[in-house]
Design a protein around this motif. Structure first.
Motif, mmCIF file in Angstrom:
data_model
loop_
_atom_site.group_PDB
_atom_site.id
_atom_site.type_symbol
_atom_site.label_atom_id
_atom_site.label_comp_id
_atom_site.label_asym_id
_atom_site.label_seq_id
_atom_site.Cartn_x
_atom_site.Cartn_y
_atom_site.Cartn_z
ATOM 1 N N HIS A 21 0.852 -1.187 0.000
ATOM 2 C CA HIS A 21 0.000 0.000 0.000
ATOM 3 C C HIS A 21 0.890 1.240 0.000
ATOM 4 O O HIS A 21 2.110 1.151 0.151
ATOM 5 C CB HIS A 21 -0.914 0.015 1.235
ATOM 6 N N THR A 22 0.255 2.420 -0.171
ATOM 7 C CA THR A 22 0.998 3.676 -0.148
ATOM 8 C C THR A 22 1.016 4.304 1.237
ATOM 9 O O THR A 22 1.736 5.269 1.474
ATOM 10 C CB THR A 22 0.380 4.687 -1.133
ATOM 11 N N GLU A 77 -2.561 1.315 6.000
ATOM 12 C CA GLU A 77 -3.988 1.041 6.055
ATOM 13 C C GLU A 77 -4.220 -0.198 6.912
ATOM 14 O O GLU A 77 -3.437 -1.158 6.859
ATOM 15 C CB GLU A 77 -4.514 0.829 4.632
ATOM 16 N N ALA A 95 -4.304 -3.716 5.324
ATOM 17 C CA ALA A 95 -3.030 -4.071 4.694
ATOM 18 C C ALA A 95 -2.019 -4.527 5.735
ATOM 19 O O ALA A 95 -1.235 -5.460 5.488
ATOM 20 C CB ALA A 95 -2.495 -2.870 3.914
ATOM 21 N N SER A 121 -13.520 0.799 -1.402
ATOM 22 C CA SER A 121 -12.373 0.283 -0.655
ATOM 23 C C SER A 121 -12.803 -0.718 0.409
ATOM 24 O O SER A 121 -12.195 -1.779 0.580
ATOM 25 C CB SER A 121 -11.622 1.454 0.006
ATOM 26 N N ILE A 132 -5.793 0.084 -4.564
ATOM 27 C CA ILE A 132 -4.965 1.045 -3.823
ATOM 28 C C ILE A 132 -5.099 2.445 -4.400
ATOM 29 O O ILE A 132 -5.155 3.436 -3.663
ATOM 30 C CB ILE A 132 -3.497 0.574 -3.832
ATOM 31 N N ASN A 137 -6.593 5.715 -2.361
ATOM 32 C CA ASN A 137 -5.941 7.018 -2.221
ATOM 33 C C ASN A 137 -6.901 8.158 -2.559
ATOM 34 O O ASN A 137 -6.770 9.264 -2.029
ATOM 35 C CB ASN A 137 -4.714 7.108 -3.138
#
Length: 314
Positions: free
Chosen positions: A178-179, A182, A185, A260, A276, A280
């Motif tokens: 993930h960025t 989360e 995740a 999501s 993902i 965002n």
């Protein structure tokens, strides 16, 4: 709750992967993300400054807007700077405690964002459907209480998340696909059965989001009924334009958030990069759009901003 396994202590750091499959585009993806963040910060700070400086704007609509602006600033700032470091500087590692802190801010303030959308819908309902009682129903005291309830709800329901994750053992990879940190995740990295924890998180998010969305929809149904009965067609079109822009922002928020949430539950075949990327969006787009829709399109705020800029130029 899964028992604590002391043979596998919590990791010191995690490693954020970014958007799987799009690593070669991280630098380019960061450019629009950064632009949206700059607009979000400048726009929301401007709204806060204008409302604070002009006592004539100390009305329910603008006070709720300030609460939304603060939420947007915290939500975007808790994710974007760290995300840009990942995209542009290759800073993948994040400390375990920093990861849990970021997670708390993201999930609790996302819930607050939903709550403030609801309070603003209630304010519009009272202003349009009960205009003579607007100032008596939505006093400063009641506005403050509504704001406190929204904040407490966000903190209360999502404070357990980092606590639950801290107690889990981690014996798999440290890489978070993930960025940002989360909850789901990170939960996937635990080496015990996390079904109950996963169901708790998804249930809380689904119930809160669904209840808020339904109440907002009901509010706007009543608003539209009142708008269609306005004697002036011009006033009706103006109200429809304002409500329409508000509904668009709300739809973007709830559609991306809902996507999501339900992808975690049902969308096992959806590519990770799509999930993902959309995850965002609900952290980036609302803070970017809210100052434009609720600020620039609001006549009183627009006039005060132009007035302030004119004075500085002169």
């Amino acid at each position: 709750m899964p028992p604590l396994n002391t043979s596998h202590p919590s990791p010191v750091t995690f490693s954020l992967m970014g958007i799987p499959g799009l690593e070669h585009l991280h630098v380019w993806i960061g450019i629009p993300f950064c632009s949206m963040y700059v607009v979000a910060v400048v726009g929301n700070v401007t709204i806060l400054a204008v409302v604070r400086a002009e006592r004539t704007l100390h009305e329910p609509m603008f006070l709720f807007l300030c609460m939304l602006s603060v939420t947007d600033l915290v939500l975007s700032t808790s994710t974007l700077p760290r995300m840009l470091c990942l995209f542009w500087l290759g800073a993948h590692d994040i400390a375990f405690d920093a990861c849990l802190t970021q997670m708390f801010f993201i999930h609790s303030f996302t819930t607050m964002e939903s709550g403030f959308f609801l309070t603003m819908a209630i304010d519009r309902y009272v202003a349009i459907c009960r205009p003579l009682r607007h100032t008596t129903l939505l006093t400063h005291t009641r506005i403050t209480i509504m704001g406190i309830i929204v904040v407490i709800r966000g903190v209360a329901f999502f404070s357990p998340h980092p606590i639950l994750l801290r107690q889990l053992p981690y014996c798999r990879t440290r890489i978070i696909a993930h960025t940002y940190c989360e909850f789901m995740a990170v939960l996937k990295l635990a080496c015990v059965d996390t079904g109950a924890t996963s169901r708790y998180s998804l249930s809380v998010a689904s119930i809160i989001g669904s209840c808020d969305a339904i109440l907002i929809a009901v509010s706007y149904v009543f608003i539209l009924q009142s708008v269609f009965h306005l004697p002036s067609r011009e006033a009706g079109f103006k109200a429809l334009g304002t409500c329409g822009s508000h509904v668009c922002v709300i739809l973007v928020f709830y559609s991306t958030t809902g996507f999501s949430i339900f992808t975690h539950r049902f969308g096992k075949n959806i590519p990770a990069h799509i999930h993902i990327f959309i995850a965002n969006m609900y952290l980036l787009v609302p803070p970017f759009l809210n100052p434009i829709v609720y600020g620039v399109r609001t006549k009183k705020i627009r006039e005060h901003v132009i007035k302030a800029l004119s004075v500085k130029v002169a």
